[in-house]
Design a protein around this motif. Structure first.
Motif, short mmCIF file in Angstrom:
data_model
loop_
_atom_site.label_atom_id
_atom_site.label_comp_id
_atom_site.label_asym_id
_atom_site.label_seq_id
_atom_site.Cartn_x
_atom_site.Cartn_y
_atom_site.Cartn_z
N LEU A 1 -5.64 -5.45 -2.70
CA LEU A 1 -6.25 -4.16 -2.41
C LEU A 1 -5.85 -3.10 -3.41
O LEU A 1 -6.68 -2.29 -3.85
N SER A 2 -4.59 -3.07 -3.78
CA SER A 2 -4.13 -2.04 -4.72
C SER A 2 -4.76 -2.22 -6.09
O SER A 2 -5.07 -1.25 -6.79
N MET A 3 -5.01 -3.47 -6.50
CA MET A 3 -5.67 -3.72 -7.78
C MET A 3 -7.11 -3.19 -7.76
O MET A 3 -7.56 -2.52 -8.70
N GLN A 4 -7.82 -3.48 -6.68
CA GLN A 4 -9.20 -3.02 -6.58
C GLN A 4 -9.27 -1.51 -6.43
O GLN A 4 -10.12 -0.85 -7.05
N LEU A 5 -8.39 -0.96 -5.62
CA LEU A 5 -8.39 0.49 -5.42
C LEU A 5 -8.08 1.23 -6.71
O LEU A 5 -8.73 2.23 -7.05
N SER A 6 -7.10 0.74 -7.46
CA SER A 6 -6.74 1.39 -8.72
C SER A 6 -7.93 1.40 -9.68
O SER A 6 -8.18 2.40 -10.36
N TYR A 7 -8.66 0.29 -9.72
CA TYR A 7 -9.82 0.24 -10.62
C TYR A 7 -10.89 1.23 -10.17
O TYR A 7 -11.44 1.98 -10.98
N MET A 8 -11.18 1.26 -8.88
CA MET A 8 -12.26 2.13 -8.39
C MET A 8 -11.90 3.60 -8.47
O MET A 8 -12.75 4.46 -8.68
N GLU A 9 -10.63 3.92 -8.31
CA GLU A 9 -10.19 5.30 -8.45
C GLU A 9 -10.31 5.76 -9.90
O GLU A 9 -10.52 6.94 -10.17
N ALA A 10 -10.17 4.83 -10.83
CA ALA A 10 -10.27 5.17 -12.25
C ALA A 10 -11.70 5.11 -12.77
O ALA A 10 -11.99 5.64 -13.84
N HIS A 11 -12.58 4.45 -12.01
CA HIS A 11 -13.99 4.31 -12.42
C HIS A 11 -14.87 4.79 -11.27
O HIS A 11 -15.28 3.99 -10.41
N HIS B 1 0.83 -1.21 0.00
CA HIS B 1 0.00 0.00 0.00
C HIS B 1 0.87 1.26 0.00
O HIS B 1 0.74 2.13 0.84
N ASP B 2 1.78 1.31 -0.97
CA ASP B 2 2.65 2.47 -1.10
C ASP B 2 1.88 3.74 -1.44
O ASP B 2 2.30 4.84 -1.08
N ASN B 3 0.76 3.60 -2.14
CA ASN B 3 0.01 4.77 -2.60
C ASN B 3 -1.28 5.00 -1.81
O ASN B 3 -2.12 5.79 -2.22
N PHE B 4 -1.45 4.29 -0.71
CA PHE B 4 -2.62 4.54 0.14
C PHE B 4 -2.32 4.08 1.56
O PHE B 4 -1.36 3.34 1.81
N THR C 1 -18.18 3.13 -10.12
CA THR C 1 -18.17 1.80 -9.52
C THR C 1 -18.21 1.90 -8.00
O THR C 1 -17.37 2.58 -7.40
N THR C 2 -19.17 1.22 -7.38
CA THR C 2 -19.28 1.24 -5.92
C THR C 2 -19.04 -0.14 -5.31
O THR C 2 -18.87 -0.24 -4.10
N VAL C 3 -19.03 -1.18 -6.13
CA VAL C 3 -18.77 -2.54 -5.66
C VAL C 3 -17.74 -3.18 -6.59
O VAL C 3 -17.95 -3.26 -7.80
N CYS C 4 -16.64 -3.65 -6.02
CA CYS C 4 -15.58 -4.28 -6.82
C CYS C 4 -15.19 -5.60 -6.15
O CYS C 4 -14.89 -5.64 -4.96
N PHE C 5 -15.20 -6.68 -6.92
CA PHE C 5 -14.88 -7.99 -6.35
C PHE C 5 -13.94 -8.75 -7.27
O PHE C 5 -13.55 -8.26 -8.34
N HIS C 6 -13.58 -9.95 -6.88
CA HIS C 6 -12.73 -10.83 -7.68
C HIS C 6 -13.09 -12.27 -7.35
O HIS C 6 -13.77 -12.55 -6.34
N PRO C 7 -12.68 -13.23 -8.16
CA PRO C 7 -12.97 -14.63 -7.85
C PRO C 7 -12.18 -15.12 -6.64
O PRO C 7 -11.13 -14.56 -6.31
N VAL C 8 -12.70 -16.16 -5.99
CA VAL C 8 -12.03 -16.76 -4.84
C VAL C 8 -11.86 -18.25 -5.06
O VAL C 8 -12.62 -18.89 -5.81
N LYS C 9 -10.86 -18.79 -4.41
CA LYS C 9 -10.65 -20.24 -4.40
C LYS C 9 -11.41 -20.82 -3.20
O LYS C 9 -11.30 -20.30 -2.09
N VAL C 10 -12.17 -21.87 -3.42
CA VAL C 10 -12.96 -22.48 -2.36
C VAL C 10 -12.16 -23.63 -1.74
O VAL C 10 -11.73 -24.55 -2.45
#
Length: 284
Positions: free
Chosen positions: A173-183, A98-101, A186-195
């Motif tokens: 976190l940085s991947m999700q934050l970067s996307y939401m800061e650019a969009h 989290h160098d940028n946040f 967008t109010t909900v951002c998720f990714h796939p999980v391993k079960v």
């Protein structure tokens, strides 16, 4: 030519194209502002006394507007009898790049009967600037525990992860934050999980990655109303000003929160083909 008391020492300079014909005066430390030639502006290079006076109030020097406050992300982790798992979850939170946040971790334990609270306290003592423990003395229930933590969050963004799950990518976190800061819509951002199936036999049809591909590549609010395709430990929200508890009969809470945030914006998925966290599927 004499200068008035209190005035800066000046030097003569002729406007461009009129050398030798007319002379104007400017401070020696001045710099050009705007375009060259007739009408060119000059500024004083330093901060004026009035501007500084406005920044100095009650003995404190306030930062200039050009210095922006860093973005803060709040991780909300609720726990109950997670003695075997909580250390792994906290280690994953602390390893996030989290160098940028900035980062705060709010860990809310609902009066666990094992050593979960002792482990949380140990981490909070080691990382007091990051980990904020909420250690309930009496069991208040999952809803009260979760919403208490949500309303204590100060970040512009909130990420959820229960104490028995964990993350497997230190740039999640940085991947999700970067996307939401650019969009900004967008109010909900998720990714796939391993079960990960623990204490339960995995049947052949049970998925190893959640959700199904169609939801990862084409997430929509209408599909979210029909089925909860967002796993709790994968989501990041744009934080609301206040969180009001729903009726106690509304379950599951993660689906409610997903829909609540999606009412004000779009739903997006990052890293749609690569899981960034692990969800433990326990017996029962």
């Amino acid at each position: 030519m004499a200068r008035l008391p209190g005035w800066p020492r000046c030097r003569r300079e002729a406007p461009p194209g009129k050398r030798g014909r007319s002379i104007r005066w400017r401070p020696k430390n001045a710099r050009r502002g705007g375009r060259e030639g007739p009408g060119a502006a000059w500024s004083s290079g330093g901060e004026g006394r009035r501007a500084r006076a406005r920044r100095v109030q009650n003995g404190r020097v306030h930062r200039r507007a050009s210095i922006h406050k860093r973005t803060l992300v709040s991780i909300i982790c609720i726990t109950y009898n997670h003695e075997q798992y909580i250390a792994q979850a906290l280690d994953n939170f602390l390893s996030q790049k989290h160098d940028n946040f900035d980062l705060e971790v709010i860990v809310a334990d609902d009066a666990s009967e094992d050593r979960t609270q002792q482990i949380i306290s140990k981490y909070a003592s080691a990382f007091p600037q990051t980990i904020q423990p909420i250690l309930q003395e009496k069991n208040v229930g999952i809803q009260n525990n979760l919403f208490d933590a949500l309303n204590r969050a100060k970040g512009q963004y909130i990420a959820l992860c229960e104490g028995d799950d964990y993350w497997i990518n230190d740039e999640k976190l940085s991947m999700q934050l970067s996307y939401m800061e650019a969009h900004h819509d967008t109010t909900v951002c998720f990714h796939p999980v391993k079960v990960l199936y623990e204490g339960v036999t995995k049947v052949a049809s049970a998925p190893e990655i959640f959700p199904e591909r169609v939801f990862r590549h084409s997430p929509t609010r209408m599909r979210l109303l029909a089925t909860n395709y967002i796993q709790t430990n994968s989501v990041m929200y744009r934080r609301l000003a206040t969180y009001h508890q729903p009726d106690s009969t509304i379950l599951p809470l993660d689906w409610y929160l997903n829909i609540l945030h999606a009412t004000t914006g779009e739903v997006a998925c990052v890293s749609p083909d690569v899981p960034l966290s692990v969800y433990r599927r326990h017996a029962g």
